[in-house]
Write an enzyme that holds these catalytic residues in place. Structure first.
Site, PDB file in Angstrom:
ATOM      1  N   ASP A 116       0.814  -1.222   0.000  1.00  0.00           N
ATOM      2  CA  ASP A 116       0.000   0.000   0.000  1.00  0.00           C
ATOM      3  C   ASP A 116       0.850   1.276   0.000  1.00  0.00           C
ATOM      4  O   ASP A 116       0.584   2.204   0.784  1.00  0.00           O
ATOM      5  CB  ASP A 116      -0.919   0.040   1.244  1.00  0.00           C
ATOM      6  CG  ASP A 116      -1.713  -1.235   1.460  1.00  0.00           C
ATOM      7  OD1 ASP A 116      -2.118  -1.852   0.460  1.00  0.00           O
ATOM      8  OD2 ASP A 116      -1.944  -1.595   2.635  1.00  0.00           O
ATOM      9  N   GLU A 152     -11.507   0.079  -3.366  1.00  0.00           N
ATOM     10  CA  GLU A 152     -10.669   0.577  -2.264  1.00  0.00           C
ATOM     11  C   GLU A 152      -9.477   1.338  -2.830  1.00  0.00           C
ATOM     12  O   GLU A 152      -9.347   1.503  -4.042  1.00  0.00           O
ATOM     13  CB  GLU A 152     -10.215  -0.568  -1.348  1.00  0.00           C
ATOM     14  CG  GLU A 152      -9.363  -1.615  -2.027  1.00  0.00           C
ATOM     15  CD  GLU A 152      -9.055  -2.823  -1.129  1.00  0.00           C
ATOM     16  OE1 GLU A 152      -9.562  -2.922  -0.008  1.00  0.00           O
ATOM     17  OE2 GLU A 152      -8.285  -3.690  -1.585  1.00  0.00           O
TER      18      GLU A 152
END
Ligand code: FUB
Length: 325
Positions: free
Chosen positions: A16, A223
């Protein structure tokens, strides 16, 4: 020949990656994946992270320096588990780390921690941001200095539990032909610690100006929201989750609506895909991750970087997620 994506860190697992240029240097704020032994399930319990490292680079071709642990879950009074994707904003010489974690009731909230330096150490506020929920917050600063927070993640990220702005303990998704769930946006408050206004939906439209629908799983938001600006346009990029694509949509202001424009990255090894896009020393880069180095363990990911190319018309060339250096 365009360069292939390259992994940046080999001694621990990092995912991420959210990248920004601070103090003339490229800083990367990834999640720190660990093998915690929690079995894989639909809520993502196996992503059981507990701290954040910060990295920096002087040169994207060069070393990625690990500045060590910037904050640990034991330093966050309200957090119980699962410190997922974080991001860091800067205002008036102070750095603000935004991070999600589950609270004692197993509900994701967004916390803030403050430091004098991008690499930390960060000191957490005693409570999460008021009214915060879900995951994957990221920050975007517009040219006028206004700071925006984007967030949201479906399924494990609990976005579907917020119906009409209220929390409900049920995970029903919308009907397939209803408009898809949207990421959220708010301005940050002047002190950077709270929402500065009522959150709004970040709507992605199709070419006919209609909101993407729930069953449009190759294009709708799932997301990892991220916004960057290129030649005066706002680019909203995100993961489509169960179809494993990084997509983008283009708009005229930070709130949108944004019009779907294409795929940035095809599926990588591993279930999740997540990224950031940043300009550094006149070139554009896509930071992302895959699970190749862990042999495909979806909860043990490794961050990567690759050049990002725009076409003349401002669209982005699609990158093959399976290639490596
Ligand atoms: O790292 C945990 C979760 O996996 C992130 O919050 C999602 O975006 C996915 O990458």
């Amino acid at each position: 020949m365009p360069k292939k994506p390259r992994h940046l860190v080999k001694n621990i697992y990092t995912a991420d990656p959210r990248a920004h240029v601070y103090e003339g240097k490229l800083y990367i704020f990834p999640s720190h994946d660990i093998e915690s032994g929690i079995p894989e399930d639909d809520t993502g319990a196996h992503f059981n992270m507990r701290d954040y490292h910060v990295y920096s680079m002087d040169d994207v071709e060069g070393e990625c320096t690990d500045h060590g642990v910037a904050i640990d879950i034991d330093d966050v009074p309200w957090a119980k588990r699962q410190m997922w994707s974080n991001d860091v904003a800067c205002k008036d010489g102070k750095y603000y780390m935004y991070f999600p974690a589950k609270d004692k009731d197993d509900i994701f909230r967004i916390g803030v921690a403050i430091s004098d330096k991008p690499e930390g150490p960060y000191k957490a506020m005693p409570e999460p941001m008021k009214g915060s929920y879900s995951i994957d917050q990221s920050v975007f600063v517009d040219d006028d200095g206004t700071q925006y927070l984007y967030w949201g993640g479906i399924w494990g990220g609990q976005l579907q539990r917020y119906k009409n702005g209220k929390y409900e303990d049920n995970d029903d998704l919308r009907d397939p032909d209803e408009p898809a769930l949207c990421a959220k946006i708010t301005k940050l408050s002047d002190d950077m610690l709270e929402f500065g206004e009522e959150p709004r939906d970040v709507v992605v439209l199709d070419a006919y100006g209609k909101p993407l629908l729930t069953n449009d799983e190759n294009r709708r938001f799932f997301e990892a929201p991220w916004v960057h600006k290129y030649k005066g346009k706002y680019y909203f990029s995100y993961s489509t989750g169960n179809t494993h694509l990084l997509c983008y949509a283009i708009g005229d202001n930070p709130y949108g609506p944004f019009t779907y424009a294409g795929v940035i990255l095809t599926p990588v090894v591993g279930w999740t895909t997540h990224h950031s896009i940043v300009e550094y020393k006149g070139k554009w880069y896509l930071f992302h991750h895959d699970s190749k180095p862990s042999g495909g363990k979806t909860w043990l990911r490794s961050m990567k970087v690759v050049d990002l190319k725009y076409r003349e018309d401002g669209t982005i060339e699609t990158i093959d997620g399976m290639t490596d250096e």
